[in-house]
Structures are given as structure tokens and as C-alpha cells.
Design a protein around this motif. Sequence first.
Motif, mmCIF file in Angstrom:
data_model
loop_
_atom_site.group_PDB
_atom_site.id
_atom_site.type_symbol
_atom_site.label_atom_id
_atom_site.label_comp_id
_atom_site.label_asym_id
_atom_site.label_seq_id
_atom_site.Cartn_x
_atom_site.Cartn_y
_atom_site.Cartn_z
ATOM 1 N N TYR A 171 -44.089 -32.686 -46.245
ATOM 2 C CA TYR A 171 -44.740 -31.650 -45.464
ATOM 3 C C TYR A 171 -46.134 -31.475 -46.038
ATOM 4 C CZ TYR A 171 -44.594 -27.854 -42.094
ATOM 5 O OH TYR A 171 -44.810 -27.077 -40.983
ATOM 6 N N MET A 217 -46.803 -30.912 -49.786
ATOM 7 C CA MET A 217 -45.556 -31.191 -50.518
ATOM 8 C C MET A 217 -45.494 -32.692 -50.805
ATOM 9 S SD MET A 217 -41.730 -30.766 -48.943
ATOM 10 C CE MET A 217 -42.016 -29.151 -48.269
ATOM 11 N N PHE A 233 -40.390 -36.983 -50.563
ATOM 12 C CA PHE A 233 -39.144 -37.116 -51.321
ATOM 13 C C PHE A 233 -38.158 -37.942 -50.509
ATOM 14 C CE2 PHE A 233 -38.902 -33.267 -48.749
ATOM 15 C CZ PHE A 233 -37.648 -33.343 -48.168
ATOM 16 N N TYR A 253 -33.923 -38.588 -49.620
ATOM 17 C CA TYR A 253 -32.625 -37.896 -49.646
ATOM 18 C C TYR A 253 -31.536 -38.768 -49.044
ATOM 19 C CZ TYR A 253 -33.701 -36.700 -44.722
ATOM 20 O OH TYR A 253 -34.013 -36.749 -43.394
ATOM 21 N N THR A 256 -26.864 -33.076 -47.267
ATOM 22 C CA THR A 256 -27.880 -33.955 -47.850
ATOM 23 C C THR A 256 -27.927 -33.766 -49.358
ATOM 24 O OG1 THR A 256 -29.650 -32.318 -47.559
ATOM 25 C CG2 THR A 256 -29.311 -33.867 -45.755
ATOM 26 N N TRP A 315 -30.284 -35.132 -53.125
ATOM 27 C CA TRP A 315 -31.487 -35.749 -53.692
ATOM 28 C C TRP A 315 -31.188 -37.177 -54.115
ATOM 29 C CZ3 TRP A 315 -36.407 -34.046 -53.973
ATOM 30 C CH2 TRP A 315 -37.278 -34.708 -54.829
ATOM 31 N N ARG A 336 -34.175 -31.332 -59.979
ATOM 32 C CA ARG A 336 -33.201 -32.053 -59.152
ATOM 33 C C ARG A 336 -33.056 -33.474 -59.672
ATOM 34 N NH1 ARG A 336 -36.225 -29.543 -54.330
ATOM 35 N NH2 ARG A 336 -34.797 -27.916 -53.677
ATOM 36 N N LEU A 380 -28.967 -30.820 -51.380
ATOM 37 C CA LEU A 380 -30.117 -30.302 -50.631
ATOM 38 C C LEU A 380 -29.576 -29.587 -49.391
ATOM 39 C CD1 LEU A 380 -32.640 -33.287 -50.940
ATOM 40 C CD2 LEU A 380 -32.836 -31.056 -52.038
ATOM 41 N N HIS A 421 -28.299 -22.633 -40.359
ATOM 42 C CA HIS A 421 -28.749 -23.108 -41.673
ATOM 43 C C HIS A 421 -28.385 -22.050 -42.711
ATOM 44 C CE1 HIS A 421 -31.109 -26.122 -39.545
ATOM 45 N NE2 HIS A 421 -31.492 -25.153 -38.740
ATOM 46 N N GLU A 467 -31.035 -21.726 -35.067
ATOM 47 C CA GLU A 467 -31.936 -22.202 -34.020
ATOM 48 C C GLU A 467 -31.153 -22.813 -32.873
ATOM 49 O OE1 GLU A 467 -34.651 -25.236 -35.418
ATOM 50 O OE2 GLU A 467 -33.161 -26.067 -36.754
ATOM 51 N N ARG A 502 -36.813 -32.286 -32.432
ATOM 52 C CA ARG A 502 -36.018 -33.374 -33.004
ATOM 53 C C ARG A 502 -35.837 -34.493 -31.989
ATOM 54 N NH1 ARG A 502 -31.288 -31.174 -36.890
ATOM 55 N NH2 ARG A 502 -32.493 -29.562 -37.959
ATOM 56 N N TYR A 545 -33.271 -40.573 -36.691
ATOM 57 C CA TYR A 545 -33.814 -39.321 -36.150
ATOM 58 C C TYR A 545 -35.125 -38.976 -36.841
ATOM 59 C CZ TYR A 545 -32.214 -36.839 -40.313
ATOM 60 O OH TYR A 545 -32.036 -36.418 -41.613
ATOM 61 N N MET A 583 -41.571 -29.898 -37.754
ATOM 62 C CA MET A 583 -41.488 -28.426 -37.732
ATOM 63 C C MET A 583 -42.850 -27.795 -37.970
ATOM 64 S SD MET A 583 -39.703 -27.125 -41.274
ATOM 65 C CE MET A 583 -40.493 -27.520 -42.853
ATOM 66 N N GLU A 604 -44.482 -21.874 -42.255
ATOM 67 C CA GLU A 604 -45.431 -21.263 -43.199
ATOM 68 C C GLU A 604 -46.855 -21.281 -42.644
ATOM 69 O OE1 GLU A 604 -44.173 -19.725 -45.661
ATOM 70 O OE2 GLU A 604 -42.183 -20.621 -45.836
ATOM 71 N N HIS A 657 -41.259 -33.268 -40.962
ATOM 72 C CA HIS A 657 -40.614 -32.822 -42.195
ATOM 73 C C HIS A 657 -39.599 -33.864 -42.675
ATOM 74 C CE1 HIS A 657 -38.997 -30.431 -45.358
ATOM 75 N NE2 HIS A 657 -37.971 -29.918 -44.709
ATOM 76 N N LEU A 658 -38.892 -34.514 -41.731
ATOM 77 C CA LEU A 658 -37.791 -35.398 -42.115
ATOM 78 C C LEU A 658 -37.644 -36.559 -41.152
ATOM 79 C CD1 LEU A 658 -35.422 -32.367 -42.194
ATOM 80 C CD2 LEU A 658 -36.096 -33.539 -44.284
HETATM 81 C C1 HEM Z 1 -32.222 -33.203 -44.031
HETATM 82 C C2 HEM Z 1 -32.343 -31.892 -44.221
HETATM 83 C C3 HEM Z 1 -33.406 -31.292 -45.124
HETATM 84 C C4 HEM Z 1 -33.796 -31.673 -46.366
HETATM 85 C C5 HEM Z 1 -33.246 -32.820 -47.209
HETATM 86 C C6 HEM Z 1 -34.862 -30.767 -46.774
HETATM 87 C C7 HEM Z 1 -35.520 -30.810 -47.980
HETATM 88 C C8 HEM Z 1 -36.576 -30.018 -48.353
HETATM 89 C C9 HEM Z 1 -37.233 -30.053 -49.622
HETATM 90 C C10 HEM Z 1 -36.833 -30.959 -50.809
HETATM 91 C C11 HEM Z 1 -38.240 -29.159 -49.598
HETATM 92 C C12 HEM Z 1 -39.241 -28.894 -50.747
HETATM 93 C C13 HEM Z 1 -39.246 -27.488 -51.203
HETATM 94 C C14 HEM Z 1 -37.900 -27.062 -51.716
HETATM 95 O O1 HEM Z 1 -37.452 -27.644 -52.677
HETATM 96 O O2 HEM Z 1 -37.298 -26.153 -51.134
HETATM 97 C C15 HEM Z 1 -38.205 -28.518 -48.298
HETATM 98 C C16 HEM Z 1 -39.055 -27.519 -47.878
HETATM 99 C C17 HEM Z 1 -38.936 -26.824 -46.700
HETATM 100 N N1 HEM Z 1 -37.991 -27.040 -45.731
HETATM 101 FE FE1 HEM Z 1 -36.613 -28.502 -45.700
HETATM 102 N N2 HEM Z 1 -35.099 -29.868 -45.764
HETATM 103 C C18 HEM Z 1 -34.226 -30.144 -44.751
HETATM 104 C C19 HEM Z 1 -34.121 -29.477 -43.552
HETATM 105 C C20 HEM Z 1 -34.893 -28.411 -43.179
HETATM 106 C C21 HEM Z 1 -34.764 -27.702 -41.935
HETATM 107 C C22 HEM Z 1 -33.750 -28.051 -40.824
HETATM 108 C C23 HEM Z 1 -35.687 -26.697 -41.955
HETATM 109 C C24 HEM Z 1 -35.973 -25.658 -40.924
HETATM 110 C C25 HEM Z 1 -35.064 -25.096 -40.127
HETATM 111 C C26 HEM Z 1 -36.411 -26.797 -43.202
HETATM 112 C C27 HEM Z 1 -37.428 -25.961 -43.595
HETATM 113 C C28 HEM Z 1 -38.168 -26.112 -44.748
HETATM 114 C C29 HEM Z 1 -39.314 -25.252 -45.086
HETATM 115 C C30 HEM Z 1 -39.865 -24.102 -44.262
HETATM 116 C C31 HEM Z 1 -39.805 -25.711 -46.300
HETATM 117 C C32 HEM Z 1 -41.020 -25.162 -47.074
HETATM 118 C C33 HEM Z 1 -42.306 -25.732 -46.491
HETATM 119 C C34 HEM Z 1 -43.542 -25.185 -47.179
HETATM 120 O O3 HEM Z 1 -43.405 -24.540 -48.222
HETATM 121 O O4 HEM Z 1 -44.648 -25.427 -46.679
HETATM 122 N N3 HEM Z 1 -35.897 -27.851 -43.910
HETATM 123 N N4 HEM Z 1 -37.190 -29.084 -47.557
#
Ligand code: HEM
Length: 182
Positions: free
Chosen positions: A35, A38, A41, A43, A63, A65, A73, A79, A105, A111, A143, A154, A158, A161, A168-169
Motif C-alpha cells: 500500500y 507500506m 510483503f 503472505y 492468511t 506471513w 512477524r 495475518l 472482518h 462490507e 475485487r 484475485y 482499496m 486512511e 492492497h493484495l
Molecule cells: C489477504 C488478506 C490481507 C492481508 C494478508 C493483509 C495484510 C496487511 C498488512 C501486513 C498490513 C501492514 C500493516 C499491519 O501490519 O497491519 C496491512 C495494512 C492494512 N490493511 Fe490489510 N491485509 C489483508 C486484507 C485487508 C482487507 C480485506 C482490508 C480492508 C477491509 C485491509 C485493510 C488494511 C488497512 C486499512 C491497512 C493500513 C493501511 C495504511 O496504514 O495506510 N486489509 N494489511
Amino acid sequence: MDVTVRPGPVVDLHPSLLPIAFLLGTWRGEGVGGYEGMDAFRYGQEVVFFSTGRPALSYTSHTWWIGEPRDGRSEGSPLATETGFWRVQPGEGDGPPTVEVMLAHPFGISEIYVGDVVGTRVELRSNVVIRTATARRVDRSQRLYGLVEGDLAYAIDMAAEGKPLQSHLSARLQRVSAADRP
Ligand code: HEM
């Protein structure tokens, strides 16, 4: 203690779900995330789509790490998880069937997506997010799921913030079981 095991329900796939029957089963593989601001990473992920006989597929995702340890981690650290239901409605006129996806979630966000299924491609473009006061600020997601050479691939974008909609993924998962129940 005597335990009587009674027969369970009859589980056939509800006919409305035929357009997304290609999702059924257990899928496992790897993805990459990132992102704005960020570090990228990697997974691991396991996704299960199963039928209960009702007109919605049940869905779970776990999921973990993988790769070099970072931020406390290490390989296998848990995750994100998510769980929900996927259902299908006939499309309007000659249009493709509509898919409705409800997801929960564990971090204070639920959602709903609405999209189309065209062949073995599901495009979830329209989305609403509701979140608790303590959840991170996620405004919108989209998605895209599809079969690629028999794998489930997939991509998830997103807007969070205050940042614009962006990736994102993304992941590619191999089918490890065709069973329609875990
Ligand atoms: C495959 C599923 C997902 C994985 C492996 C994943 C992993 C991560 C990781 C490693 C981070 C880095 C910060 C942290 O450690 O928290 C992160 C941040 C974040 N994720 Fe995910 N995530 C997943 C799904 C989602 C989904 C479905 C959403 C939203 C509904 C989401 C929203 C966010 C947000 C808002 C951040 C912070 C972004 C920021 O600080 O700018 N994530 N995610």
C-alpha cells in the motif's frame, strides 16, 4: 457417554449458484500485498468456498506471513482472516448474473460488494464498508476474482486512511480439494 450420530443435512448445490460453482473447494497459495507508504510483503492463504444447500456459498479465508521476519512477524504468523457469503441473482435482461458478497472482518469492518460474473471471472466493483469507531478507516474496495490456468487468482484494491483507491493484495491459489464442504 453414548453419542448418537444422526444423518446430516442433504447438501446439494443450490441451482442459483451454478454461475459461481467454479469457486467451490479449498484453495491454497501465495499472495503479495502493499500500500502507499507500506513496504511490500508476501503472505500465504487458504480459501474455502462450500455449499450448505442454501442459495449462498459460504466463504472463509485465512492468511499468514511468509518470507523474512519483519515487525515481530515470522514465517506462519497469522495475518488477516475474513468470512462471508456469496450469492447470485439473475442479471437484468441479457446481462450477466449479479453476485452479492457479504464479508465480515475481525477488525471492526463489514462490507458488501455487488458485481457481475462473466464466465469464470467475478468483478466486484460496487462496495459499501461499515466500520466501528476503532477500526482503521477503509472507505471503499473493489475485487476481481478469476480462474487462470485452473488456479484461482484475485486482486483487491482499496481506498483507506484517506488515500486513493489502489492495490492492497493480489494472489494466485491452487485447488487442493474439490470437496464442496471442508
Ligand atoms: C489477504 C488478506 C490481507 C492481508 C494478508 C493483509 C495484510 C496487511 C498488512 C501486513 C498490513 C501492514 C500493516 C499491519 O501490519 O497491519 C496491512 C495494512 C492494512 N490493511 Fe490489510 N491485509 C489483508 C486484507 C485487508 C482487507 C480485506 C482490508 C480492508 C477491509 C485491509 C485493510 C488494511 C488497512 C486499512 C491497512 C493500513 C493501511 C495504511 O496504514 O495506510 N486489509 N494489511
